[in-house]
Design an enzyme around this catalytic site. Structure first.
Site, PDB file in Angstrom:
ATOM      1  N   GLU A 169      37.883  43.493  34.913  1.00 44.73           N
ATOM      2  CA  GLU A 169      37.098  43.502  36.087  1.00 44.73           C
ATOM      3  C   GLU A 169      37.863  43.852  37.427  1.00 44.73           C
ATOM      4  O   GLU A 169      37.321  44.004  38.382  1.00 44.73           O
ATOM      5  CB  GLU A 169      36.397  42.098  36.433  1.00 44.73           C
ATOM      6  CG  GLU A 169      37.448  40.768  36.662  1.00 44.73           C
ATOM      7  CD  GLU A 169      37.015  40.102  37.930  1.00 44.73           C
ATOM      8  OE1 GLU A 169      35.896  40.138  38.415  1.00 44.73           O
ATOM      9  OE2 GLU A 169      37.735  39.358  38.609  1.00 44.73           O
ATOM     10  N   ASN A 170      39.120  43.758  37.320  1.00 45.12           N
ATOM     11  CA  ASN A 170      39.839  44.171  38.609  1.00 45.12           C
ATOM     12  C   ASN A 170      40.596  45.525  38.318  1.00 45.12           C
ATOM     13  O   ASN A 170      41.841  45.813  38.876  1.00 45.12           O
ATOM     14  CB  ASN A 170      41.155  42.999  38.816  1.00 45.12           C
ATOM     15  CG  ASN A 170      40.341  41.682  38.978  1.00 45.12           C
ATOM     16  OD1 ASN A 170      40.670  40.792  38.204  1.00 45.12           O
ATOM     17  ND2 ASN A 170      39.527  41.753  40.307  1.00 45.12           N
ATOM     18  N   HIS A 196      33.487  40.971  39.652  1.00 42.33           N
ATOM     19  CA  HIS A 196      33.290  42.337  40.144  1.00 42.33           C
ATOM     20  C   HIS A 196      33.304  43.422  39.466  1.00 42.33           C
ATOM     21  O   HIS A 196      33.362  44.698  39.966  1.00 42.33           O
ATOM     22  CB  HIS A 196      34.841  42.724  40.840  1.00 42.33           C
ATOM     23  CG  HIS A 196      35.368  41.691  41.895  1.00 42.33           C
ATOM     24  ND1 HIS A 196      34.731  41.420  42.810  1.00 42.33           N
ATOM     25  CD2 HIS A 196      36.399  40.778  42.016  1.00 42.33           C
ATOM     26  CE1 HIS A 196      35.510  40.359  43.624  1.00 42.33           C
ATOM     27  NE2 HIS A 196      36.472  40.130  43.171  1.00 42.33           N
ATOM     28  N   HIS A 244      34.907  33.080  32.969  1.00 45.19           N
ATOM     29  CA  HIS A 244      35.515  33.654  34.025  1.00 45.19           C
ATOM     30  C   HIS A 244      35.129  32.817  35.130  1.00 45.19           C
ATOM     31  O   HIS A 244      34.140  32.661  35.948  1.00 45.19           O
ATOM     32  CB  HIS A 244      34.730  35.205  34.342  1.00 45.19           C
ATOM     33  CG  HIS A 244      35.728  36.029  35.351  1.00 45.19           C
ATOM     34  ND1 HIS A 244      36.870  36.588  34.996  1.00 45.19           N
ATOM     35  CD2 HIS A 244      35.227  36.220  36.495  1.00 45.19           C
ATOM     36  CE1 HIS A 244      37.391  36.993  36.344  1.00 45.19           C
ATOM     37  NE2 HIS A 244      36.372  37.101  36.930  1.00 45.19           N
ATOM     38  N   HIS A 266      43.772  34.456  37.802  1.00 45.45           N
ATOM     39  CA  HIS A 266      44.905  35.025  37.934  1.00 45.45           C
ATOM     40  C   HIS A 266      46.321  34.337  37.747  1.00 45.45           C
ATOM     41  O   HIS A 266      47.463  35.096  37.747  1.00 45.45           O
ATOM     42  CB  HIS A 266      45.197  35.956  39.276  1.00 45.45           C
ATOM     43  CG  HIS A 266      44.078  37.102  39.096  1.00 45.45           C
ATOM     44  ND1 HIS A 266      44.027  38.375  39.830  1.00 45.45           N
ATOM     45  CD2 HIS A 266      42.853  37.208  38.514  1.00 45.45           C
ATOM     46  CE1 HIS A 266      43.082  38.912  39.874  1.00 45.45           C
ATOM     47  NE2 HIS A 266      42.402  38.238  38.935  1.00 45.45           N
TER      48      HIS A 266
HETATM   49 FE   FE2 Z   1      40.154  38.786  38.507  1.00 49.74          FE
HETATM   50 FE   FE2 Z   2      36.932  37.569  38.932  1.00 49.37          FE
END
Ligand code: FE2
Ligand code: FE2
Length: 260
Positions: free
Chosen positions: A39-40, A68, A150, A177
């Site tokens: 997603e990043n 995201h 998530h 993270h």
């Molecule tokens: Fe993330």
């Molecule tokens: Fe996220």
């Protein structure tokens, strides 16, 4: 069957970490299936089709999403044909596969599901516990299932681990993270970790240039986020060995491999 699950791949250093470090992990850990949270991947938020193809080329079989995942408009057109599990409890009007199955043949099969947390999250999502309950009532999986939860709150994640104990083979947390050191096999039935951690810049605040975040928090200066492109990087992951017939994990091991 040995499954490698890689935590949030963040921006260019995240992609570099995959290209440089993944082959070594796959070889040393005897990995059969590689899954990653994507997603990043592109510019710190979302994933472009180009970068999806790049990561596929490094040998990642399937991906999980997050808050995201729809950042790039172009992805909406293609995402239904890509091996990306979008959040099961996300907006039902958005496209994408709510489950992705990797099938290597000869019984080596894994279904991947993505769930969004409710606590401290900005993303629109229904109740993740009810969403997964509804799916598990409706579908009886005859092979291992991995759920990427998530979510921000450690309590919500731990609760999900226990909620799914004995019902899926693995519950792995993403989104913060920061890797947690609480990997375990809940009730000898379900591999669990609160957060796998990110794959990308080490010298940053969860991937963003640290000065930007420090200025924001200490002085209220709201500079645009810039993702750290220089310095060392890490690949954060877990290896889960699963007895495919019994759908039970035998082992869960944390990996934090750095560029130096
Ligand atoms: Fe993330
Ligand atoms: Fe996220």
């Amino acid at each position: 069957m040995n499954v490698l699950f890689i935590g949030d791949i963040v921006s260019s250093l995240g992609r570099q970490a995959i290209s440089e470090l993944l082959p070594q992990v796959v070889k040393e850990q005897n990995i059969d299936i590689v899954i990653a949270n994507c997603e990043n991947t592109t510019g710190g938020r979302g994933i472009s089709v180009k970068h999806y193809q790049e990561l596929k080329g490094y040998g990642i079989h399937a991906f999980t999403g997050g808050d995201h995942i729809y950042r790039y408009k172009e992805i909406e057109e293609y995402i239904g044909n890509l091996d990306i599990a979008v959040p099961l409890n996300g907006d039902k009007n958005l496209p994408g596969n709510r489950q992705v199955t990797v099938d290597l043949g000869e019984g080596e099969k894994l279904t991947v599901i993505s769930l969004l947390g409710n606590a401290l999250m900005k993303a629109e999502a229904t109740n993740p516990f009810q969403a997964i309950e509804e799916l598990l009532q409706r579908r009886n999986f005859d092979h291992p299932v991995l759920v990427d939860f998530h979510a921000e709150a450690t309590s919500e994640k731990k609760a999900m681990g226990y909620y799914l104990q004995g019902r899926v083979s693995a519950v792995v947390g993403t989104h913060t993270h920061v890797q947690t050191c609480d990997e375990e096999i809940l009730g000898n039935k379900t591999a669990y970790i609160t957060d796998v951690g990110m794959t990308g810049s080490i010298n940053s605040v969860v991937g963003v240039k640290k000065e930007i975040i420090i200025n924001r928090l200490s002085k209220g200066i709201k500079d645009k986020f810039e993702w750290e492109k220089n310095g060392n990087y890490a690949l954060s992951a877990v290896v889960i060995s699963i007895d495919t017939n019994k759908q039970i994990p035998k082992n869960v091991d944390r990996i934090y491999l750095t560029s130096s």
